[in-house]
Scaffold this motif. Structure first.
Motif, PDB file in Angstrom:
ATOM      1  N   LEU A  30       0.864  -1.184   0.000  1.00 10.19           N
ATOM      2  CA  LEU A  30       0.000   0.000   0.000  1.00 10.19           C
ATOM      3  C   LEU A  30       0.898   1.230   0.000  1.00 10.19           C
ATOM      4  N   VAL A  33      -0.025   6.141   1.197  1.00 11.41           N
ATOM      5  CA  VAL A  33      -1.353   6.175   1.815  1.00 11.41           C
ATOM      6  C   VAL A  33      -1.535   7.507   2.531  1.00 11.41           C
ATOM      7  N   GLU A  37      -7.575   7.350   4.153  1.00 13.12           N
ATOM      8  CA  GLU A  37      -7.502   6.056   3.488  1.00 13.12           C
ATOM      9  C   GLU A  37      -7.272   4.958   4.530  1.00 13.12           C
ATOM     10  N   LYS A 206       0.050   6.307  -6.508  1.00 14.23           N
ATOM     11  CA  LYS A 206       0.199   5.144  -5.648  1.00 14.23           C
ATOM     12  C   LYS A 206       1.393   4.318  -6.106  1.00 14.23           C
TER      13      LYS A 206
END
Length: 214
Positions: A30, A33, A37, A206
């Motif tokens: 991930l 972030v 979120e 991302k």
């Protein structure tokens, strides 16, 4: 302060997860972030350690619902014991956010330069408090403290970063809030810092810093 988190599926992060008692959990990747979120949180639930995704911006149980009116993705260690929103979670709902890195910023020549911080050599176990609202919404704040002498060059505040017995103290709800705060106040770990591409200032990107050249 802690404004962006990174979770990487790596051997070191998996080692931390196993040390926390999860042999079969695979940390998802991930990157970048942002507050509001979802982040993974380790906590005790009905006497058993569990790991759950939570909204990174605490929503008080008594509130009308999610809001960004007040910045509640971080909780200051100086006021967490007296805050209406935080004192209940501090007493009953403490957790760990197992991150591979976090990001902080400096203003350089009028522009925000991001710095990427990783544990040296271990990943990060960030002290956190969580809340449940309406039996459904789980949310979390990361505990922050005044920066130590090594971190002040980057920012006046830093996350509370736990290691070893400090993790056990933080998760032990038999300890009173004042005692557990005394046990973790000033907690930090060695960090590696590097500048990264300002593209990462955009939370919609991302990716991890190594995916492109800063």
């Amino acid at each position: 302060m802690c404004g962006r988190l990174f979770f990487e599926h790596s051997a070191s992060v998996e080692m931390l997860i196993r040390a926390l008692g999860f042999n079969d959990f695979k940390m998802p990747s991930l990157p970048n972030v942002a507050p509001t979120e979802a982040v993974p949180v380790v906590r005790f639930l009905e006497g058993q350690l569990t790991i759950s995704p939570m909204r990174w911006w605490l929503v008080p149980s008594w509130s009308d619902g999610p809001s960004t009116k007040f910045a509640m993705f971080n909780a200051r260690i100086e006021s967490v014991q007296t805050s209406r929103a935080y004192k209940g979670p501090l007493k009953y709902r403490r957790g760990i956010v197992p991150a591979s890195a976090f990001m902080e910023w400096q203003t350089v020549a009028g522009k925000k330069q991001p710095y990427y911080f990783t544990g040296d050599p271990k990943p990060l176990a960030l002290a956190a408090i969580w809340e449940e609202r309406g039996g459904e919404l789980l949310s979390v704040s990361v505990l922050t403290q005044p920066a130590d002498s090594n971190f002040t060059r980057y920012h006046p505040r830093m996350p509370v970063m736990l290691s070893g017995e400090q993790i056990n103290h933080w998760l032990d709800h038999r300890l009173a809030p004042k005692d557990v705060l005394a046990a973790v106040s000033g907690a930090s770990v060695p960090l590696l810092a590097r500048t990264v591409d300002p593209q990462l200032n955009n939370a919609r990107l991302k990716d991890f810093p190594d995916s492109f050249t800063a």
